[in-house]
Structures are given as C-alpha cells and as structure tokens.
Design an enzyme around this catalytic site. Structure first.
Site, short mmCIF file in Angstrom:
data_model
loop_
_atom_site.label_atom_id
_atom_site.label_comp_id
_atom_site.label_asym_id
_atom_site.label_seq_id
_atom_site.Cartn_x
_atom_site.Cartn_y
_atom_site.Cartn_z
N ASP A 6 -1.10 -5.22 -4.10
CA ASP A 6 -2.32 -5.65 -3.42
C ASP A 6 -2.06 -7.02 -2.83
OD1 ASP A 6 -4.86 -5.88 -2.48
OD2 ASP A 6 -5.86 -5.77 -4.41
N ASP A 9 -3.58 -3.26 3.17
CA ASP A 9 -2.99 -4.26 2.28
C ASP A 9 -2.80 -3.77 0.85
OD1 ASP A 9 -5.71 -4.11 1.75
OD2 ASP A 9 -5.87 -6.22 1.21
N GLU A 10 -2.85 -2.47 0.62
CA GLU A 10 -2.84 -1.97 -0.75
C GLU A 10 -2.15 -0.61 -0.80
OE1 GLU A 10 -6.14 -1.12 -4.29
OE2 GLU A 10 -6.77 -1.61 -2.25
#
Length: 483
Positions: A11, A105-106
């Site tokens: 993350d 983003d993860e």
C-alpha cells in the site's frame, strides 16, 4: 492458512499527495490535500502533514479547509498517478506472476507462486528489497505487509504505515487480532459495526467468542459465517491476477444545485457519453443502464433499465438514461448525477431499433437541409470560454519553462516554476489568457534534469534569489496560503 507468510500486500503511503509533494519541491514537508477543490468537493488523499490536523480521505473539502486552512489544495492529476502506478506494478510483476491490483496504489502478491522460499527470512528480504526498489524507481514510499492470508497481509501493511514492513507469523493471528476493533475485519462497515455494538460485540476477540450461530442470527448466514471465520484469522481467498469489473460508471457533483430540467437532461446525456467512452476503452459492453440522482436534501435515487442484450452504442445508452431520468422528480434541485452500465460482456448485440432511429434522424436532417435551399451554411463561431487553471495543473510558459498552477482568480493565474529535481521555484502571476502559457504534461518524479523540462530555458530559480526588477510575485487569487 499458509504455513509461511508468503502473501504480500503493498500500500503506497498517501499516494496522490506524496506524488504531488515529489513533483513540487515547495510542498515537501507541508500539508497537501488532493481531491475536489470546489465547495462540494471531497478529499481523495491527505498527506501525513495534513492528517495531523484531522484531515482524512472522503471528508468534505470544505471541512478540511476549516481544519487545515494553510494546506495546499490540489486537483488530482491521474495521468501522473497512472504513470507511477504502472512503474510500481511492473516491480510487483517481477516478483510473481500472481499480482492482484486493488487500485492504483494497492495490490496483493503471491510470493510462493514467484518461487520465493516459504521462510520468514526469505519473504522479509523480498519485502525490504521491494521497498528500496520503489523508492529508487518512483521517489515515493510504500508500506508492506506479509502474512499467510490476504486479510492479515492487509492488516500488516496498515500497521506498517508509513514506510515500514510488518510480518505476521502464522500461528500468532488470534493473539494479534483479538484486541482490535471489529471495523478491522473486511466487510465490517458502520452498519454492521452498529449491529454488533448493540449486541455487546466491540472487538475481534468478542466476535470470535460470540460464536458462528450468534453472528448468523445477527447478520445472516453468508455474512455471519464469513465474519466468524475472519475473526478466527481464517482467510483462504487466493490471490487472483485478473479481476473483472462488475460495472462502469461516471458521476459529477455540481457546485450549485441544478433546477432547470433541460440542464439536468443535458448533463445526463454528457455523462452517458463519458460512460460509453470508458466502456469502449475497456473493450466491454453492458446490458443494464443505471442512473443515479442525488437531490438537494442528500436523498439518493437510482433507476435501472435492462436491455435485450449487451451494447456499447452511445445512442442506446443515451436513450435509456434519458428515459430513466423521466421517472425521477428533479424540480427541487439536483446536486449529483451519475450514469453507469452493468451486466458487462465482451461482445455487443446490435440494437436494430437504435440503428433505424439513427438512420431516420440522419434522413430527416438531410431533408431539412434541402428544404432550406440546399446551400451549406457556415455555423457561427461559438464564443470561446476563458481557460480554467485548476490548482496543481501542469503548465509550460514559453519563457519560464515548466511549472504548476498555484491558484487563480479575478482574471489572473499564479504559477510556481519548479520541477521535481529542482529547488523550490519562483512564483509569477499572469493573465489567464496569456498566450505564452499553456497546459503541460507531468514530468518524471526521478531521474530528470533540465534536459527533460518542457522548455529550452526552464528558468527554475531558488526562492532565496532576489526578484528581477518589475517581476510580478503577487498572490492574486492564490489557492495556497503563504506558510
């Protein structure tokens, strides 16, 4: 449950805000908020410096401004975020063929499928190397969680924030989860948490102690049984490389409530066109058209219409959206509209009625043109609207080079001229219609230099240098307060 912590969850830390700080040297170490900047905007991401003041994601921007008035409030730049995301995902694909992106983003990564030995020291070394590679490649930081299950890996990455790594050893799950709030478990939102609270259940340990039968009674069979397994640390969900989208939609929130029916209809048509563009870009079609209407009093209505077959025809989707709108009362005022398509497929079924309607419309247009004398008429030139310069937008000036919009108002726009690899740059103010100023493209966050700037003379100078005679460094309409 796996006997070794071979599931990795990455993350990125305050991703959008961190990318803006990396791109804008003058904002590093200062509070930055990315999201909707209008009076009805919502915070997408807040930097850690802004979170100190209580600013959080999904908070109304107006509330964030009251909590942290001196933050930089910037519009999102998804082109930049996608570029950085692609670089990060490429690093993850180098670790394993099984990468499950959850957002820009993860992502989850199955390290075992990538041949990493199922030993704690081996997976820890991979996680630490990944964090170093991300910093070198993007200039940003990410937090890594390692565990034997997806749920636990995500919990570990959250505990590692910011810029850390946490490993949950198999066999320690119950001890770790026990004191945590029930909101820690996947699928527990405000409504479920309130139901559990009324039953005297507040922590994960209390959830496990309640037993499966009680949770099923409170929440239903599927949700109750799943939650009980999660409370015991059991999660056998695999890392899935491909995740099919269930729907594609777009929506807009308006700064002023729409009360004119014709304006509402035109906005629905515009959203339908945008939805079709996204549908076609994904190579998909859909058979159920959905509209969403949020009224002035925040009441939200949805209406849907299922077609005879999947389509990506804009005429069909526009027609369905307008037909659905006719069933909704909007005279009180509309603050949000949305159009979406679900029931996605990889093929289309041509709608013959839409095709006939389109052909008939074209024939009627041609007939009307002939009735007017057959002469081609030159349409009047539409009045050109003034350019809008949103805070954070990339720009290039013919003389001063690359920079970004710091703020605008009363016919002026303030630009800070700096690049990711420069010192904090100078501020200059121009007329919004200055012909030497134009929108630019995001610059690379790392590995750049003056040669990569979008001008032969970037003229990026530190703030400590004295201004030239006659230089305009005023703050007309500045979005960002001086700090």
């Amino acid at each position: 449950m796996r006997p070794a912590p071979t599931i990795l969850h990455l993350d990125m830390d305050a991703f959008f805000a961190a990318a803006e700080q990396a791109a804008k040297p003058s904002l590093r170490g200062k509070p930055v908020v990315v999201g909707g900047i209008g009076v009805r905007g919502v915070v997408s991401t807040a930097s850690y410096e802004a979170r100190v003041f209580g600013v959080r994601s999904a908070m109304p921007t107006a509330q964030a401004r009251r909590l942290c008035p001196n933050a930089a409030y910037l519009a999102p730049r998804f082109t930049l975020y996608r570029q950085v995301s692609e670089a990060v995902m490429e690093l993850l694909h180098g670790l394993s063929p099984l990468v499950e992106p959850l957002s820009l983003d993860e992502a989850f990564v199955d390290l075992e499928a990538g041949g990493v030995p199922p030993r704690t020291e081996a997976v820890r070394a991979v996680g630490e190397q990944l964090r170093r590679d991300i910093r070198v490649t993007t200039g940003l930081t990410g937090s890594v969680g390692l565990a034997g299950a997806k749920m636990l890996a995500k919990i570990a990455s959250e505990a590692a924030k910011p810029d850390g790594l946490v490993v949950i050893e198999p066999g320690t799950e119950r001890e770790l989860l026990g004191p945590m709030t029930v909101r820690t478990l996947p699928g527990v939102g405000p409504a479920t948490a309130e139901t559990l609270r009324r039953a005297g259940i507040h922590t994960v340990a209390e959830t496990a102690e309640a037993g499966e039968a009680e949770l099923v009674r409170l929440l239903g069979r599927a949700h109750g049984a799943g939650l009980y397994a999660m409370a015991l640390g059991r999660d056998d969900r695999p890392v899935v490389a491909e995740r099919d989208a269930k729907s594609i939609s777009v929506e807009d929130t308006f700064e002023v409530d729409l009360t004119d029916r014709a304006r509402v209809r035109s906005e629905v048509l515009r959203l339908a066109d945008r939805c079709v563009q996204r549908l076609r870009a994904a190579g998909r079609s859909g058979r159920t058209v959905v509209i969403k209407v949020r009224n002035y009093d925040f009441s939200t209505l949805t209406r849907s219409d299922t077609l005879r077959g999947p389509t990506d025809d804009p005429a069909v989707i526009r027609e369905a959206a307008v037909r659905l709108l006719e069933t909704v009362e909007t005279t009180g005022g509309v603050r949000l509209l949305g159009v979406g398509v679900s029931g996605l497929a990889d093929f289309t079924q041509e709608d013959l009625f839409a095709q006939v309607a389109t052909e008939r419309e074209a024939a009627e247009t041609a007939k009307a043109a002939q009735a007017d004398g057959g002469g081609a008429q030159v349409p009047e030139a539409e009045e050109e609207l003034p350019r809008r310069w949103h805070p954070g937008l990339d720009v290039v000036h013919d003389e001063y080079g690359a920079g970004w919009v710091q703020g605008s108002g009363v016919g002026r726009v303030t630009i800070r001229f700096e690049t990711p690899w420069s010192a904090p740059g100078r501020v200059r103010t121009f007329a919004v219609e200055d012909p030497a100023l134009r929108p630019g493209e995001p610059l690379p966050l790392v590995g750049g230099g003056p040669a990569d700037a979008q001008s032969s003379e970037p003229a990026i100078l530190p703030k400590s240098l004295s201004p030239e005679p006659g230089e305009d460094t005023g703050s007309v309409g500045e979005e960002i307060s001086k700090r």
